[in-house]
Design an enzyme around this catalytic site. Structure first.
Site, PDB file in Angstrom:
ATOM      1  CG  HIS A  49      -2.013   0.999   1.204  1.00  0.00           C
ATOM      2  ND1 HIS A  49      -2.451   1.621   0.057  1.00  0.00           N
ATOM      3  CD2 HIS A  49      -2.774   1.507   2.189  1.00  0.00           C
ATOM      4  CE1 HIS A  49      -3.422   2.464   0.348  1.00  0.00           C
ATOM      5  NE2 HIS A  49      -3.633   2.415   1.638  1.00  0.00           N
ATOM      6  CE1 TYR A  59      -7.962   8.519   7.203  1.00  0.00           C
ATOM      7  CE2 TYR A  59      -8.834   6.426   6.422  1.00  0.00           C
ATOM      8  CZ  TYR A  59      -7.952   7.485   6.295  1.00  0.00           C
ATOM      9  OH  TYR A  59      -7.068   7.507   5.251  1.00  0.00           O
TER      10      TYR A  59
END
Length: 246
Positions: free
Chosen positions: A49, A163
């Site tokens: 990632h 989030y």
């Protein structure tokens, strides 16, 4: 490219584990991405990632999938090559001493301990989907986030900062900005749905639409560089490096 001997399963939790971590024997998590193909050709993707985000990677593989299905290089009538594969591929035989074998065994045990501690579950909701949301001019993403808020409130009787990642790919070298789905509008809906004396359905529907509008505006602001989380986070990192923690 990872060629698995494993047969695919209809157990989605096991399938997720297969593509997420498996037993680690033939996984290369330091690579940019790994295309994992099971025994019957079912494929999945695992990617590292730090270098990129899901939007870019998924777009890349969507294009590959489209090209490979619309313009396939191999067809059912394709004849096998006459080449002798053994002349083209040479196996690598590793000579390992006991110390190396011990290190590998320890690494596998640690890997198993970590992956066994990971809880995976899923819920496949089929009552309605994004098409229904769009029909009523409500953002599917806002409905998903609102569902999280309602579930969390019913379980914990409180609201917390939440989030959600938002892509800033519109900018050169853009990665993500944080979008905060927990708003005053979602709070109202959570309270209305959780109370015994619920307001009329049409009132709740209008409030859900308002949640969607606010959510959409926050997404637009974050995508256009008008968010605040990344900015404040950067200031904090700079302050920490200078020994001036706020």
């Amino acid at each position: 490219l990872i060629l698995e001997e494993t047969q695919p399963t209809r157990d989605y939790k096991e399938l997720i584990r297969q593509y997420l971590h498996s037993d680690g024997i033939n996984r290369w998590f330091d690579k940019s991405f790994s295309l994992i193909v099971l025994k019957n050709g079912v494929a999945g993707l695992n990617f590292e990632h730090s270098w990129g985000d899901g939007v870019a990677v998924l777009r890349y593989f969507e294009d590959i999938y489209k090209d490979s299905t619309q313009k396939p290089q191999i067809h059912p009538n394709t004849k096998p090559t006459s080449q002798n594969a053994e002349r083209l591929v040479t196996p690598l035989n590793f000579q390992l001493d006991d110390k190396s074998k011990s290190f590998i065994k320890d690494a596998l045990n640690k890997y198993k301990k970590i992956t066994d501690s990971l809880d995976i579950n899923l819920l496949e909701f089929l009552d309605f989907g994004r098409n229904t949301c769009k029909k009523h001019k409500i953002s599917p993403d806002s409905i998903m986030q609102l569902a999280f808020q309602i579930a969390h409130y019913k379980l914990n009787k409180k609201f917390v900062s939440t989030y959600e990642s938002c892509s800033t790919a519109a900018f050169k070298h853009g990665r993500t900005e944080t979008m905060r789905p927990c708003t005053l509008e979602t709070k109202e809906v959570c309270l209305d749905i959780s109370t015994k004396d619920k307001p009329p359905q049409e009132v709740i529907v209008e409030k859900i639409k308002k949640c969607s509008a606010v959510h959409g505006q926050l997404i637009k602001e974050a995508a256009m560089g008008q968010g605040f989380d990344r900015h404040l986070f950067t200031l904090r990192v700079i302050a920490e490096k200078k020994g001036k923690i706020p």
